[in-house]
Design a protein around this motif. Structure first.
Motif, PDB file in Angstrom:
ATOM      1  N   UNK A 435      -1.220 -30.902   1.087  1.00  6.40           N
ATOM      2  CA  UNK A 435      -1.127 -31.870  -0.018  1.00  6.40           C
ATOM      3  C   UNK A 435      -1.520 -33.263   0.468  1.00  6.40           C
ATOM      4  N   UNK A 436      -1.083 -33.607   1.694  1.00  5.39           N
ATOM      5  CA  UNK A 436      -1.450 -34.920   2.253  1.00  5.39           C
ATOM      6  C   UNK A 436      -2.962 -34.995   2.490  1.00  5.39           C
ATOM      7  N   UNK A 437      -3.540 -33.940   3.033  1.00  2.18           N
ATOM      8  CA  UNK A 437      -4.964 -33.947   3.382  1.00  2.18           C
ATOM      9  C   UNK A 437      -5.877 -33.859   2.161  1.00  2.18           C
ATOM     10  N   UNK A 438      -5.482 -33.061   1.161  1.00  2.01           N
ATOM     11  CA  UNK A 438      -6.391 -32.759   0.046  1.00  2.01           C
ATOM     12  C   UNK A 438      -6.047 -33.451  -1.271  1.00  2.01           C
ATOM     13  N   UNK A 439      -4.801 -33.888  -1.427  1.00  4.16           N
ATOM     14  CA  UNK A 439      -4.391 -34.452  -2.720  1.00  4.16           C
ATOM     15  C   UNK A 439      -3.750 -35.819  -2.502  1.00  4.16           C
ATOM     16  N   UNK A 440      -4.361 -36.605  -1.614  1.00  2.00           N
ATOM     17  CA  UNK A 440      -3.794 -37.889  -1.222  1.00  2.00           C
ATOM     18  C   UNK A 440      -4.312 -39.068  -2.032  1.00  2.00           C
ATOM     19  N   UNK A 441      -4.510 -40.190  -1.359  1.00  2.00           N
ATOM     20  CA  UNK A 441      -4.879 -41.447  -2.021  1.00  2.00           C
ATOM     21  C   UNK A 441      -6.280 -41.369  -2.611  1.00  2.00           C
ATOM     22  N   UNK A 442      -7.228 -40.765  -1.878  1.00  5.68           N
ATOM     23  CA  UNK A 442      -8.613 -40.576  -2.358  1.00  5.68           C
ATOM     24  C   UNK A 442      -8.873 -39.070  -2.443  1.00  5.68           C
ATOM     25  N   UNK A 443      -9.370 -38.614  -3.595  1.00  6.58           N
ATOM     26  CA  UNK A 443      -9.513 -37.177  -3.861  1.00  6.58           C
ATOM     27  C   UNK A 443     -10.950 -36.809  -4.184  1.00  6.58           C
ATOM     28  N   UNK A 444     -11.273 -35.533  -3.992  1.00  5.24           N
ATOM     29  CA  UNK A 444     -12.534 -34.964  -4.459  1.00  5.24           C
ATOM     30  C   UNK A 444     -12.205 -33.634  -5.129  1.00  5.24           C
ATOM     31  N   UNK A 445     -13.092 -33.177  -5.983  1.00  4.81           N
ATOM     32  CA  UNK A 445     -12.871 -31.894  -6.660  1.00  4.81           C
ATOM     33  C   UNK A 445     -12.749 -30.766  -5.648  1.00  4.81           C
ATOM     34  N   UNK A 493      -7.172 -32.112 -11.429  1.00  6.10           N
ATOM     35  CA  UNK A 493      -8.444 -31.449 -11.740  1.00  6.10           C
ATOM     36  C   UNK A 493      -8.872 -31.700 -13.184  1.00  6.10           C
ATOM     37  N   UNK A 494      -7.915 -31.922 -14.069  1.00  5.43           N
ATOM     38  CA  UNK A 494      -8.240 -32.159 -15.480  1.00  5.43           C
ATOM     39  C   UNK A 494      -8.755 -33.579 -15.723  1.00  5.43           C
ATOM     40  N   UNK A 495      -8.421 -34.516 -14.840  1.00  5.59           N
ATOM     41  CA  UNK A 495      -8.818 -35.914 -15.081  1.00  5.59           C
ATOM     42  C   UNK A 495     -10.196 -36.179 -14.484  1.00  5.59           C
ATOM     43  N   UNK A 496     -11.170 -36.396 -15.354  1.00  2.90           N
ATOM     44  CA  UNK A 496     -12.565 -36.599 -14.928  1.00  2.90           C
ATOM     45  C   UNK A 496     -12.904 -38.093 -14.909  1.00  2.90           C
ATOM     46  N   UNK A 497     -12.093 -38.862 -14.237  1.00  2.00           N
ATOM     47  CA  UNK A 497     -12.303 -40.304 -14.083  1.00  2.00           C
ATOM     48  C   UNK A 497     -11.413 -40.776 -12.940  1.00  2.00           C
ATOM     49  N   UNK A 498     -11.559 -42.067 -12.592  1.00  2.29           N
ATOM     50  CA  UNK A 498     -10.642 -42.701 -11.641  1.00  2.29           C
ATOM     51  C   UNK A 498      -9.877 -43.781 -12.397  1.00  2.29           C
ATOM     52  N   UNK A 499      -8.588 -43.571 -12.525  1.00  2.00           N
ATOM     53  CA  UNK A 499      -7.747 -44.514 -13.260  1.00  2.00           C
ATOM     54  C   UNK A 499      -6.412 -44.643 -12.518  1.00  2.00           C
ATOM     55  N   UNK A 500      -5.975 -45.885 -12.331  1.00  2.00           N
ATOM     56  CA  UNK A 500      -4.681 -46.101 -11.692  1.00  2.00           C
ATOM     57  C   UNK A 500      -4.592 -45.442 -10.331  1.00  2.00           C
ATOM     58  N   UNK A 501      -3.601 -44.597 -10.185  1.00  7.48           N
ATOM     59  CA  UNK A 501      -3.320 -43.973  -8.889  1.00  7.48           C
ATOM     60  C   UNK A 501      -4.217 -42.796  -8.576  1.00  7.48           C
ATOM     61  N   UNK A 507     -15.653 -38.738  -9.619  1.00  4.56           N
ATOM     62  CA  UNK A 507     -15.609 -39.424 -10.924  1.00  4.56           C
ATOM     63  C   UNK A 507     -15.083 -40.840 -10.721  1.00  4.56           C
ATOM     64  N   UNK A 508     -15.890 -41.722 -10.097  1.00  9.96           N
ATOM     65  CA  UNK A 508     -15.380 -43.056  -9.729  1.00  9.96           C
ATOM     66  C   UNK A 508     -15.212 -44.011 -10.911  1.00  9.96           C
ATOM     67  N   UNK A 509     -15.830 -43.687 -12.060  1.00  4.11           N
ATOM     68  CA  UNK A 509     -15.769 -44.598 -13.201  1.00  4.11           C
ATOM     69  C   UNK A 509     -14.596 -44.314 -14.123  1.00  4.11           C
ATOM     70  N   UNK A 516      -3.670 -39.208 -21.839  1.00  2.00           N
ATOM     71  CA  UNK A 516      -2.679 -38.561 -20.985  1.00  2.00           C
ATOM     72  C   UNK A 516      -3.134 -37.159 -20.621  1.00  2.00           C
ATOM     73  N   UNK A 517      -2.756 -36.714 -19.436  1.00  2.00           N
ATOM     74  CA  UNK A 517      -2.989 -35.331 -19.028  1.00  2.00           C
ATOM     75  C   UNK A 517      -1.716 -34.546 -19.325  1.00  2.00           C
TER      76      UNK A 517
END
Length: 525
Positions: A435-445, A493-501, A507-509, A516-517
């Motif tokens: 979770x720390x390595x894959x779902x941390x501060x910066x994420x990728x699909x 995975x459902x959020x196709x943008x970068x917002x808040x945390x 999806x940097x935009x 809401x998800x």
């Protein structure tokens, strides 16, 4: 063993204890605490409680700051409701005897990241502990509150579980971790106040009790869950091998602390015009960027330019803890790293703290009231606890009594003692690391999909273990953690943008409209 209360409260932090005290004059209350009453995330909160208390401040300014920090995903009604009830919440805490820090004008207000003015009332740098100590003394003394310490809730008892047509909560099963006995606890109303899920990550500022129990139980019972992708990483956790989970308060930056690289270079102005006073998500990403770019183990927070007397007055606990570790904050910069800090999503609730299941309420970090949006504004969390616990109590008191059906006792007839406890500790460690390595501060699909694959394997293994062996404290927590991890990844995975945390390299935009998800599941026992 079967017990009955008017109200069962699962969790003994600020939301749970304040609800218990408000109910106790008219209701018989059972209060479940995983450890002792003193062990909660609320007690670890250092900074303070945000509320509009100054004539130069305004409700609209506090709402605006909350929306700005929350990526404009905040619920407008919930945000206004909490902010407008802020002063009353503080007045209630003062009535209980909380010794907030004073100055020549009255109560001292500090400023934290994301706030446009000073509005954080506090007790030096240990507000949560002072609030918790004050309420705990009252809870222990009240004859109508039965405190069930060293108990952990296993699952909610619902109409669906009992084969009844109405989707209502009738209480919960709870394990006494000292005796190993499981109690059946019936109640007219049940409130989840179990806090967040920071322990799903390898590095966290949360206590060991923060394992997502309430969120997982409510999800299994059929409640909707929302916005679990928004895990707040506090920018400044003390980096030291002996300093497990020690937080360096937001208020240190609020009072002039400067973030520096090892060579002394200040870096926050390069990332945001608000520099050190930017919201937590911005600061945490900036630190993460600098550490990864330069291969650093940590960065440094420097408040040594302030007079020692000022530091001892405002940050006595931080000063003392750092000094124990050989760091004099009046002379030395403090080594810090980001760490998982707060779960902004959770069980969906309305303005009365009601969930999707009749008779079941949620308040505090386990809930998703709409206040925090995509990122919690500093010191709004304790405020939310008090305001929504009061709302829940008002609704509970207004409800007519319902007949509690016969509740079955916990069935252990087809299970045995576990043969290898190593399975639990190994899975716990594996979950928190990926979770720390894959779902941390910066994420990728790709990282999220890797995490999801491992979570599904773990879920099968843990569920098989849960089915065949007697429950234990560690097994219950692990079962809840893996469910919570799954909810975090599914939302991400459902959020196709970068917002808040939630920041995704894929999806940097920002999407034009904040949404809401929301996760739903079919309701079944």
């Amino acid at each position: 063993m079967v017990q009955h209360f008017d109200v069962l409260i699962i969790g003994s932090g600020l939301a749970g204890q304040s609800a218990a005290l408000r109910l106790a004059d008219t209701h018989k209350v059972g209060l479940i605490s995983k450890r002792s009453l003193e062990d909660s995330a609320s007690a670890w909160a250092q900074g303070g409680i945000a509320a509009v208390l100054d004539s130069q401040d305004s409700i609209e300014a506090h709402i605006r700051d909350t929306f700005e920090a929350g990526g404009h995903l905040n619920g407008a009604k919930a945000t206004r409701y909490v902010v407008e009830n802020g002063r009353r919440a503080i007045d209630w805490l003062i009535e209980q005897g909380v010794p907030f820090t004073k100055d020549e004008k009255g109560y001292h207000l500090t400023r934290e990241g994301g706030h446009s003015t000073r509005r954080v009332i506090h007790v030096a740098d240990a507000t949560g502990l002072a609030v918790q100590d004050t309420l705990t003394r009252k809870v222990r003394q009240h004859p109508n509150i039965t405190v069930l310490e060293q108990h952990i809730a296993i699952d909610l008892i619902t109409g669906a579980k009992l084969g009844l047509p109405e989707q209502r909560c009738y209480g919960a099963y709870a394990l006494d971790t000292r005796s190993g006995e499981v109690s059946t606890i019936g109640a007219q109303a049940t409130m989840i106040a179990t806090g967040g899920a920071g322990k799903v990550y390898l590095y966290t500022t949360n206590p060991d009790t923060s394992t997502g129990d309430g969120i997982a139980m409510a999800w299994r019972a059929g409640c909707r869950v929302a916005n679990m992708e928004f895990i707040q990483f506090h920018p400044t956790c003390l980096y030291h091998p002996q300093a497990k989970s020690f937080l360096i308060s937001e208020a240190v930056r609020g009072e002039g602390g400067i973030l520096r690289l090892p060579d002394g270079t200040r870096f926050m102005p390069d990332h945001d015009p608000r520099a050190e006073l930017a919201p937590r998500d911005v600061v945490a990403r900036a630190i993460d960027f600098e550490m990864k770019k330069r291969g650093l183990d940590c960065v440094f927070l420097d408040i040594s330019h302030k007079p020692k007397e000022f530091l001892l007055e405002h940050f006595p606990n931080i000063h003392a803890r750092c000094l124990e570790l050989g760091i004099d904050i009046s002379k030395d910069p403090i080594p810090v790293v980001p760490a998982a800090h707060y779960t902004c999503g959770g069980i969906i609730t309305d303005l009365k703290a009601r969930t999707d299941i009749a008779g079941l309420y949620a308040a505090g970090e386990a809930s998703c009231s709409g206040l925090h949006g995509a990122n919690r504004l500093a010191s709004n969390s304790l405020l939310e606890c008090v305001v929504f616990s009061e709302a829940a109590v008002a609704d509970i008191k207004a409800q007519p009594k319902v007949a509690i059906p016969a509740l079955p006792q916990w069935d252990e007839s087809r299970v045995s003692d576990p043969d290898e406890e190593i399975v639990i500790s190994h899975n716990w460690d594996e979950l928190r690391r990926f979770m720390w390595d894959y779902v941390g501060i910066v994420r990728t699909t790709k990282r999220l999909q890797r995490a999801q694959h491992r979570i599904r394997l773990l879920m099968r293994e843990i569920n098989e273990f849960y089915t065949h062996f007697r429950v234990s404290h560690d097994l219950i927590e692990l079962r809840n953690l893996v469910v919570t991890a799954d909810l975090i990844v599914r939302c991400a995975l459902k959020r196709k943008e970068s917002r808040g945390l939630h920041f995704s390299r894929d999806y940097p935009g920002l999407l034009p409209k904040p949404r809401n998800t929301i996760l739903r599941k079919s309701r079944r026992p």
